[in-house]
Design a protein around this motif. Structure first.
Motif, mmCIF file in Angstrom:
data_model
loop_
_atom_site.group_PDB
_atom_site.id
_atom_site.type_symbol
_atom_site.label_atom_id
_atom_site.label_comp_id
_atom_site.label_asym_id
_atom_site.label_seq_id
_atom_site.Cartn_x
_atom_site.Cartn_y
_atom_site.Cartn_z
ATOM 1 N N ASP A 180 54.538 146.145 3.980
ATOM 2 C CA ASP A 180 53.373 145.567 3.318
ATOM 3 C C ASP A 180 52.214 145.358 4.284
ATOM 4 O OD1 ASP A 180 54.668 145.448 0.867
ATOM 5 O OD2 ASP A 180 55.535 143.473 1.290
ATOM 6 N N ASP A 181 52.488 145.558 5.581
ATOM 7 C CA ASP A 181 51.452 145.403 6.614
ATOM 8 C C ASP A 181 51.476 146.658 7.478
ATOM 9 O OD1 ASP A 181 49.551 144.509 8.388
ATOM 10 O OD2 ASP A 181 50.835 143.014 9.354
ATOM 11 N N TYR A 182 50.899 147.731 6.967
ATOM 12 C CA TYR A 182 50.995 149.054 7.585
ATOM 13 C C TYR A 182 50.209 149.100 8.889
ATOM 14 C CZ TYR A 182 51.039 154.185 7.790
ATOM 15 O OH TYR A 182 51.220 155.485 8.168
ATOM 16 N N ASN A 183 50.954 149.179 10.000
ATOM 17 C CA ASN A 183 50.349 149.243 11.333
ATOM 18 C C ASN A 183 49.363 148.106 11.590
ATOM 19 O OD1 ASN A 183 51.722 151.626 12.105
ATOM 20 N ND2 ASN A 183 50.248 152.858 10.943
ATOM 21 N N GLY A 184 49.642 146.939 11.013
ATOM 22 C CA GLY A 184 48.800 145.782 11.252
ATOM 23 C C GLY A 184 47.510 145.768 10.469
ATOM 24 N N THR A 185 47.418 146.571 9.391
ATOM 25 C CA THR A 185 46.177 146.656 8.620
ATOM 26 C C THR A 185 46.120 145.659 7.468
ATOM 27 O OG1 THR A 185 47.117 148.363 7.180
ATOM 28 C CG2 THR A 185 45.941 149.113 9.163
ATOM 29 N N LYS A 186 47.235 144.928 7.220
ATOM 30 C CA LYS A 186 47.325 143.937 6.134
ATOM 31 C C LYS A 186 47.398 144.562 4.748
ATOM 32 C CE LYS A 186 46.927 140.819 9.344
ATOM 33 N NZ LYS A 186 48.145 140.155 9.859
ATOM 34 N N VAL A 187 47.598 145.858 4.660
ATOM 35 C CA VAL A 187 47.761 146.544 3.385
ATOM 36 C C VAL A 187 49.019 147.420 3.463
ATOM 37 C CG1 VAL A 187 45.348 146.520 2.656
ATOM 38 C CG2 VAL A 187 46.147 148.324 4.189
ATOM 39 N N PRO A 188 49.637 147.778 2.321
ATOM 40 C CA PRO A 188 50.926 148.473 2.344
ATOM 41 C C PRO A 188 50.826 149.946 2.722
ATOM 42 C CG PRO A 188 50.188 148.162 0.083
ATOM 43 C CD PRO A 188 49.215 147.411 0.947
ATOM 44 N N GLY A 189 51.969 150.491 3.137
ATOM 45 C CA GLY A 189 52.032 151.905 3.456
ATOM 46 C C GLY A 189 53.457 152.351 3.748
ATOM 47 N N THR A 190 53.661 153.649 3.744
ATOM 48 C CA THR A 190 54.985 154.233 3.969
ATOM 49 C C THR A 190 54.871 155.430 4.902
ATOM 50 O OG1 THR A 190 55.792 153.546 1.793
ATOM 51 C CG2 THR A 190 56.960 155.356 2.872
ATOM 52 N N ASP A 191 55.797 155.518 5.845
ATOM 53 C CA ASP A 191 55.925 156.695 6.709
ATOM 54 C C ASP A 191 57.283 157.327 6.460
ATOM 55 O OD1 ASP A 191 53.489 156.654 8.102
ATOM 56 O OD2 ASP A 191 54.232 155.143 9.499
ATOM 57 N N THR A 192 57.302 158.642 6.315
ATOM 58 C CA THR A 192 58.557 159.384 6.241
ATOM 59 C C THR A 192 58.635 160.293 7.460
ATOM 60 O OG1 THR A 192 58.578 159.329 3.831
ATOM 61 C CG2 THR A 192 59.950 160.994 4.898
ATOM 62 N N TYR A 193 59.638 160.047 8.297
ATOM 63 C CA TYR A 193 59.799 160.783 9.549
ATOM 64 C C TYR A 193 60.786 161.930 9.369
ATOM 65 C CZ TYR A 193 57.729 156.564 11.586
ATOM 66 O OH TYR A 193 56.901 155.514 11.887
ATOM 67 N N SER A 194 60.473 163.088 9.929
ATOM 68 C CA SER A 194 61.354 164.249 9.854
ATOM 69 C C SER A 194 61.314 165.007 11.180
ATOM 70 C CB SER A 194 60.935 165.175 8.706
ATOM 71 O OG SER A 194 59.610 165.658 8.909
ATOM 72 N N ARG A 195 62.371 165.781 11.443
ATOM 73 C CA ARG A 195 62.451 166.542 12.689
ATOM 74 C C ARG A 195 63.197 167.847 12.450
ATOM 75 N NH1 ARG A 195 63.126 162.126 17.445
ATOM 76 N NH2 ARG A 195 63.072 163.983 18.730
ATOM 77 N N THR A 196 62.983 168.805 13.345
ATOM 78 C CA THR A 196 63.795 170.020 13.413
ATOM 79 C C THR A 196 64.105 170.292 14.879
ATOM 80 O OG1 THR A 196 61.937 171.577 13.656
ATOM 81 C CG2 THR A 196 62.590 170.979 11.406
ATOM 82 N N ASN A 197 65.184 171.026 15.128
ATOM 83 C CA ASN A 197 65.552 171.319 16.517
ATOM 84 C C ASN A 197 66.380 172.595 16.593
ATOM 85 O OD1 ASN A 197 65.641 170.522 19.367
ATOM 86 N ND2 ASN A 197 67.827 170.290 19.031
ATOM 87 N N LYS A 198 66.024 173.477 17.535
ATOM 88 C CA LYS A 198 66.765 174.710 17.770
ATOM 89 C C LYS A 198 66.885 174.918 19.276
ATOM 90 C CE LYS A 198 64.580 176.698 13.667
ATOM 91 N NZ LYS A 198 63.663 177.761 13.161
ATOM 92 N N VAL A 199 68.076 175.293 19.731
ATOM 93 C CA VAL A 199 68.311 175.519 21.161
ATOM 94 C C VAL A 199 69.084 176.825 21.349
ATOM 95 C CG1 VAL A 199 69.220 174.572 23.319
ATOM 96 C CG2 VAL A 199 68.464 173.013 21.511
ATOM 97 N N PHE A 200 68.627 177.628 22.292
ATOM 98 C CA PHE A 200 69.327 178.851 22.680
ATOM 99 C C PHE A 200 69.713 178.712 24.145
ATOM 100 C CE2 PHE A 200 69.162 182.980 24.817
ATOM 101 C CZ PHE A 200 70.090 183.692 24.086
ATOM 102 N N GLY A 201 70.933 179.130 24.491
ATOM 103 C CA GLY A 201 71.383 178.987 25.874
ATOM 104 C C GLY A 201 72.191 180.159 26.369
ATOM 105 N N LEU A 202 72.139 180.361 27.676
ATOM 106 C CA LEU A 202 72.897 181.417 28.340
ATOM 107 C C LEU A 202 73.374 180.901 29.692
ATOM 108 C CD1 LEU A 202 72.100 185.170 28.454
ATOM 109 C CD2 LEU A 202 72.670 183.990 30.579
ATOM 110 N N SER A 203 74.665 181.107 30.004
ATOM 111 C CA SER A 203 75.240 180.686 31.270
ATOM 112 C C SER A 203 75.985 181.842 31.921
ATOM 113 C CB SER A 203 76.222 179.516 31.072
ATOM 114 O OG SER A 203 75.576 178.391 30.543
#
Length: 450
Positions: free
Chosen positions: A422-445
């Motif tokens: 209800d206090d989005y980043n200290g602005t005194k008004v409401p808000g919502t954040d939806t966080y998402s990620r992706t990850n890819k790794v290639f390896g050779l030994s």
């Protein structure tokens, strides 16, 4: 309002993980991990990191050396839906909705590591060098909602006080954030075969942190209103620090079953600022600026880490492994005691299987499930995480009895995390954040024995 703006800017000083593992720990130090995942009970050269006690059970005496290169690419997305200020209507603030998407990329084109050992009878000395945390550059070319929403609200409130309301539609914001972090780890230890079925390890790792963070924000009136500058902010901060991780290990080889455990103690680590630029609006109290000023230190402990694993030889050509990791994050110091907001430490569950298809080819695959114990108070735009599962697969090609190569691909699927307030980043008004990620790794030994 200005105080919160600076605190948000200082939150750039965070970790940038691009690999598997915990907030400040990369557990994939070899392509064998990427192709099988559960390597905590392996008896191979990659055990320098994953199972150092098991090195005492290697069949061949002499030198075992391995060079690894990995390439990782990660995206981070923030879908921001929040209320902001449009203007004044009938003497009261008029609100409007902002629906924005921000994407950042974190890339590590080439991450090298080395693992090596010398075995003579019951004794084995081993050493390794790797990027044990971080390992890439994160860039948000269009800034972050935590900055943009706060700046819009701050400008509106200050302009209302001045009698000339400036709403969000009257402001343009140009911002960008870049950060890099590397934790270099040099490990050294000794393994000893106590009897025919039991071995132990004692060693340690020297960790050196090197980070840099740059960001700017410029808020102006739209061109139709003259384009005057309303607010500006700049940050250019570099950090460094070091700490030592004591490590203990044990391995029990019971015929076709191998049991192993490793414990890495908490690493007390403070990182020191070298701040070249810290420009913020006037009037910020010294006690707010001080933690991010040149020469100041910030706690960034690497948590203790427990690995328990079992590997079973189903057939002479077929092996399966299971493993459990625990990172005690709630007792590892972070900036402003952020660790206390976690629900629990990180739990990881791993499983893998490998099959010697023919004499010169081994194929394998594995699975990892990660549960961080996240909370809304822990998540921020500059440092957010998502529970996940990962799948790795690949092969080992045996060129000769002394030379072989691991090649693998590792992919992670993240669960979105939604944070509403209800206090989005200290602005005194409401808000919502939806966080998402992706990850890819290639390896050779490349692995060589002589």
């Amino acid at each position: 309002m200005r105080k919160k703006l600076l605190i948000s800017a200082a939150a750039l000083i965070v970790s940038i993980p691009t690999f598997a593992g915990d907030y400040l720990t990369n557990t994939n130090q070899h392509a064998a991990f990427l192709r099988m995942v559960a390597r905590g009970a392996s008896i191979d050269v990659d055990g320098v990191y994953s199972n150092p006690a098991g090195l005492a059970f290697l069949e061949r005496d002499g030198f075992h050396l391995s060079l690894t290169g990995q390439s990782a690419y990660q995206t981070r997305g923030i879908h921001a839906n929040y209320t902001t200020f449009k203007g004044i209507s009938n003497g009261k603030p008029e609100l409007m909705n902002a629906n924005e998407y921000y994407e950042g990329t974190a890339s590590a084109p080439f991450i090298p590591s080395f693992q090596g050992l010398y075995k003579k009878g019951d004794w084995t000395i081993s050493a390794g060098f790797a990027i044990t945390g971080g390992g890439g550059k994160a860039s948000f070319d269009n800034g972050l909602p935590m900055f943009n929403s706060l700046v819009k609200a701050g400008i509106f409130q200050q302009s209302v006080a001045a009698g000339q309301p400036i709403g969000a539609e009257m402001v343009t914001i140009n911002s960008a954030l870049d950060g890099t972090q590397y934790i270099y780890g040099a490990q050294l230890g000794i393994s000893y075969k106590i009897n025919d079925w039991l071995s132990a390890y004692v060693g340690g790792r020297m960790n050196y942190v090197k980070s840099s963070y740059e960001g700017y924000l410029k808020a102006n009136l739209i061109k139709e209103l003259g384009g005057a500058e309303l607010m500006t902010m700049d940050l250019d901060c570099q950090q460094s620090g070091w700490g030592v991780t004591p490590i203990l290990g044990i391995d029990a080889k019971l015929g076709k079953l191998n049991l192993a455990a490793k414990y890495e103690f908490k690493t007390n680590l403070n990182i020191e600022n070298k701040t070249n630029t810290l420009n913020v609006p006037a009037g910020i109290p010294d006690e707010v600026i001080k933690p991010y000023a040149d020469g100041e230190q910030t706690p960034s402990d690497i948590p203790s880490f427990l690995s328990v694993a079992a590997q079973y030889e189903i057939l002479p050509t077929l092996r399966a492994s299971v493993e459990y990791h625990f990172f005690d994050d709630k007792h590892a110091g972070m900036l402003n005691n952020r660790q206390k907001t976690l629900k629990h430490g990180t739990h990881e569950y791993l499983a893998g299987v490998e099959w010697d298809v023919i004499k010169r080819l081994t194929v394998s695959g594995g699975f990892q499930k990660t549960n961080y114990g996240l909370s809304d108070d822990f998540q921020t735009d500059t440092s957010f995480y998502c529970d996940s599962y990962s799948i790795g697969f690949g092969a080992r090609v045996h060129f000769t009895q002394s030379l072989n190569m691991d090649i693998a691909y590792f992919w992670t699927n993240y669960s979105d995390y939604t944070k509403s307030t209800d206090d989005y980043n200290g602005t005194k008004v409401p808000g919502t954040d939806t966080y998402s990620r992706t990850n890819k790794v290639f390896g050779l030994s490349l692995n060589y024995m002589f």
